[in-house]
Design a protein around this motif. Structure first.
Motif, PDB file in Angstrom:
ATOM      1  N   PHE A  62     -14.397   8.836  -5.681  1.00  0.00           N
ATOM      2  CA  PHE A  62     -14.479   7.538  -6.359  1.00  0.00           C
ATOM      3  C   PHE A  62     -13.593   7.594  -7.596  1.00  0.00           C
ATOM      4  O   PHE A  62     -13.166   8.668  -8.057  1.00  0.00           O
ATOM      5  N   THR A  63     -13.306   6.421  -8.140  1.00  0.00           N
ATOM      6  CA  THR A  63     -12.564   6.318  -9.395  1.00  0.00           C
ATOM      7  C   THR A  63     -13.536   5.947 -10.490  1.00  0.00           C
ATOM      8  O   THR A  63     -14.589   5.358 -10.233  1.00  0.00           O
ATOM      9  N   LYS A  81      -7.604   3.585  -5.047  1.00  0.00           N
ATOM     10  CA  LYS A  81      -8.819   3.655  -4.251  1.00  0.00           C
ATOM     11  C   LYS A  81      -8.748   4.842  -3.297  1.00  0.00           C
ATOM     12  O   LYS A  81      -7.705   5.021  -2.626  1.00  0.00           O
ATOM     13  N   PRO A  82      -9.841   5.654  -3.219  1.00  0.00           N
ATOM     14  CA  PRO A  82      -9.853   6.731  -2.218  1.00  0.00           C
ATOM     15  C   PRO A  82     -10.023   6.155  -0.823  1.00  0.00           C
ATOM     16  O   PRO A  82     -10.835   5.251  -0.592  1.00  0.00           O
ATOM     17  N   LYS A  95     -14.157   0.759 -11.782  1.00  0.00           N
ATOM     18  CA  LYS A  95     -14.330  -0.023 -10.572  1.00  0.00           C
ATOM     19  C   LYS A  95     -13.148  -0.964 -10.329  1.00  0.00           C
ATOM     20  O   LYS A  95     -12.904  -1.400  -9.207  1.00  0.00           O
ATOM     21  N   THR A  96     -12.415  -1.325 -11.372  1.00  0.00           N
ATOM     22  CA  THR A  96     -11.298  -2.266 -11.248  1.00  0.00           C
ATOM     23  C   THR A  96      -9.968  -1.564 -11.097  1.00  0.00           C
ATOM     24  O   THR A  96      -8.910  -2.193 -11.151  1.00  0.00           O
ATOM     25  N   SER A  97     -10.011  -0.240 -10.875  1.00  0.00           N
ATOM     26  CA  SER A  97      -8.778   0.535 -10.763  1.00  0.00           C
ATOM     27  C   SER A  97      -8.035   0.128  -9.503  1.00  0.00           C
ATOM     28  O   SER A  97      -8.626  -0.204  -8.469  1.00  0.00           O
ATOM     29  N   LYS A 151       0.843  -1.189   0.000  1.00  0.00           N
ATOM     30  CA  LYS A 151       0.000   0.000   0.000  1.00  0.00           C
ATOM     31  C   LYS A 151       0.872   1.230   0.000  1.00  0.00           C
ATOM     32  O   LYS A 151       1.813   1.337   0.784  1.00  0.00           O
ATOM     33  N   ARG A 157     -14.125   8.002   1.394  1.00  0.00           N
ATOM     34  CA  ARG A 157     -15.032   8.107   0.269  1.00  0.00           C
ATOM     35  C   ARG A 157     -16.047   9.259   0.415  1.00  0.00           C
ATOM     36  O   ARG A 157     -16.518   9.793  -0.583  1.00  0.00           O
TER      37      ARG A 157
END
Length: 454
Positions: free
Chosen positions: A434-435, A443-444, A438-440, A414, A447
């Motif tokens: 959000f990105t 990640k924030p 969805k598969t990015s 991470k 949120r």
């Protein structure tokens, strides 16, 4: 049958018979050189002159002695104290008392009685406390006379008393003038002058009863309310007023037309007469001129769901009061938001102005134009529109940095970078991170968050 009649005639001595005169004795004998007294009785039934003739038959003589009978009946002698009772001027419905008397000036008792007038109506104008009685010789009796009349004008009536045993009558003439009650009104004219359309105006007058009798007054305006609603109210329009009493009368006027008024306030007296007094009513009704200073309210950029306020101004350029109404917004504009005014309706003094606060709260993010209508009360439609325009936007948020570069990093580990969001808006900023994919692999960490107003 005829023999009986003949016998009756032959046996009838034909002696003197009369209801007024009587002679005693009717027959007899008289000796030579002697005399006899004959009594003649006179009993009159009325005060009249009576005459009759009687004859005296002498036996053994062809000539009859003639006796002429005459006499005059003296009836009762009673007199009124006056034959004319002048009551003068009397107010209608007023009760007045007078005194007269009857006196017996004859030599016998006098029995008197009032003769009813057959032509008199049910209501007696004149009443006598004593209508009949018997007066001894020299006696006097007082009679109370009461007068009350409900009709206006000259009054004259003759009353008669019958004296039993006399053809004479006692006669009384009652005469006078019945007048309307006197009153005073302290106004000769009701002049409202220049007044404003549909504004209530009042005027006051004082009615004073200067007579000695009460009466009921009724005020009315004959031409008021013909073909439309009534424009006048009279308080009180009817009431009783006592002698020497004063009452305030208020006239309220709400004109429904722009015109010159020439009417009359009329006073009736119940049971006495109509149109006893007429007072002119004058007024000139005008619609004041009112101007809207700003017919466009530009809010510019306005934050979503945030209330902002601007004002519009109405100027009354006339010397009369004006009235206005702010109409509700058409429902078709509800999609843009909500508009409220601090004043829904009101008055504007002469040569003055009024400011109305208009509050706007938007409910969508877009440019808008909304119409607000202000009506000036008039006899014709006088609606002035205000255009409310602006652009609704959300809160402004700054992001720093605008780009994140992680560089070369070990896999399966991470790695964090901080992004700072700031706002200087007067509204809270409610955001979601959000990105796009969805598969990015990015990640924030946080949120959702709400930024307080800056």
């Amino acid at each position: 049958k005829y023999k009986a009649i003949r016998k009756e005639i032959e046996e009838d001595n034909l002696l003197f018979e009369d209801d007024i005169f009587s002679i005693q004795p009717l027959n007899g004998s008289i000796w030579p050189n002697s005399e006899i007294t004959i009594t003649v009785i006179f009993k009159p039934k009325s005060a009249l002159k009576y005459t009759n003739i009687s004859y005296c038959n002498i036996s053994c003589s062809d000539e009859r002695l003639v006796l002429h009978l005459e006499g005059e009946g003296l009836g009762p002698k009673a007199f009124l104290s006056t034959n004319v009772l002048s009551i003068g001027d009397i107010f209608v419905n007023d009760v007045q008392n007078f005194n007269i008397y009857i006196e017996n000036r004859g030599e016998i008792p006098a029995k008197f009685s009032l003769i009813k007038n057959e032509y008199r109506e049910n209501e007696e104008v004149v009443k006598f406390e004593t209508e009949s009685g018997v007066l001894t010789v020299g006696q006097r009796v007082n009679i109370l006379v009461t007068f009350k009349n409900r009709r206006i004008g000259e009054y004259q009536e003759i009353f008669r008393w019958r004296l039993e045993g006399s053809t004479d009558q006692m006669v009384l003439l009652v005469r006078g003038l019945v007048r309307t009650p006197k009153f005073e009104i302290d106004q000769d004219i009701i002049d409202f002058k220049h007044i404003s359309f549909q504004f209530e105006e009042t005027s006051e007058l004082t009615l004073t009863n200067t007579s000695s009798v009460p009466f009921k007054f009724i005020f009315r305006i004959p031409l008021d309310g013909r073909g439309t609603n009534k424009e006048f109210e009279i308080l009180p329009n009817a009431d009783f007023i006592q002698p020497n009493e004063s009452k305030k009368i208020m006239i309220k006027f709400v004109p429904l037309f722009r015109k010159v008024y020439n009417l009359a306030l009329v006073m009736d007296m119940e049971g006495i007469g109509r149109d006893m007094r007429s007072i002119p009513i004058k007024a000139e009704v005008e619609v004041p001129k009112v101007r809207l200073v700003n017919n466009v309210l530009d809010f510019g950029e306005i934050f979503l769901r945030y209330t902002q306020t601007k004002e519009i101004e109405l100027i009354n350029e006339s010397k009369l009061y004006a009235r206005y109404i702010v109409h509700p917004i058409n429902q078709k504009y509800n999609i843009f938001g909500n508009i409220e005014t601090d004043i829904k309706q009101g008055k504007i003094p002469p040569e003055s102005s009024v400011k109305i606060n208009v509050s706007l709260t938007t409910s969508c993010l877009k440019e808008f134009i909304i119409e607000l209508s202000v009506e000036i009360i008039s006899d014709i439609s006088d609606v002035q529109d205000v255009k409310i325009k602006g652009y609704s936007k959300g809160p402004t948020v700054d992001i720093s940095p605008k780009e994140i570069d992680f560089g070369d990093r070990e896999v399966l580990q991470k790695h964090l970078r901080k992004v700072t969001l700031t706002t200087n808006s007067i509204l809270e900023a409610d955001f979601y991170a959000f990105t796009k994919s969805k598969t990015s692999i990015f990640k924030p960490f946080q949120r959702h968050y709400v930024l307080n107003a800056g």
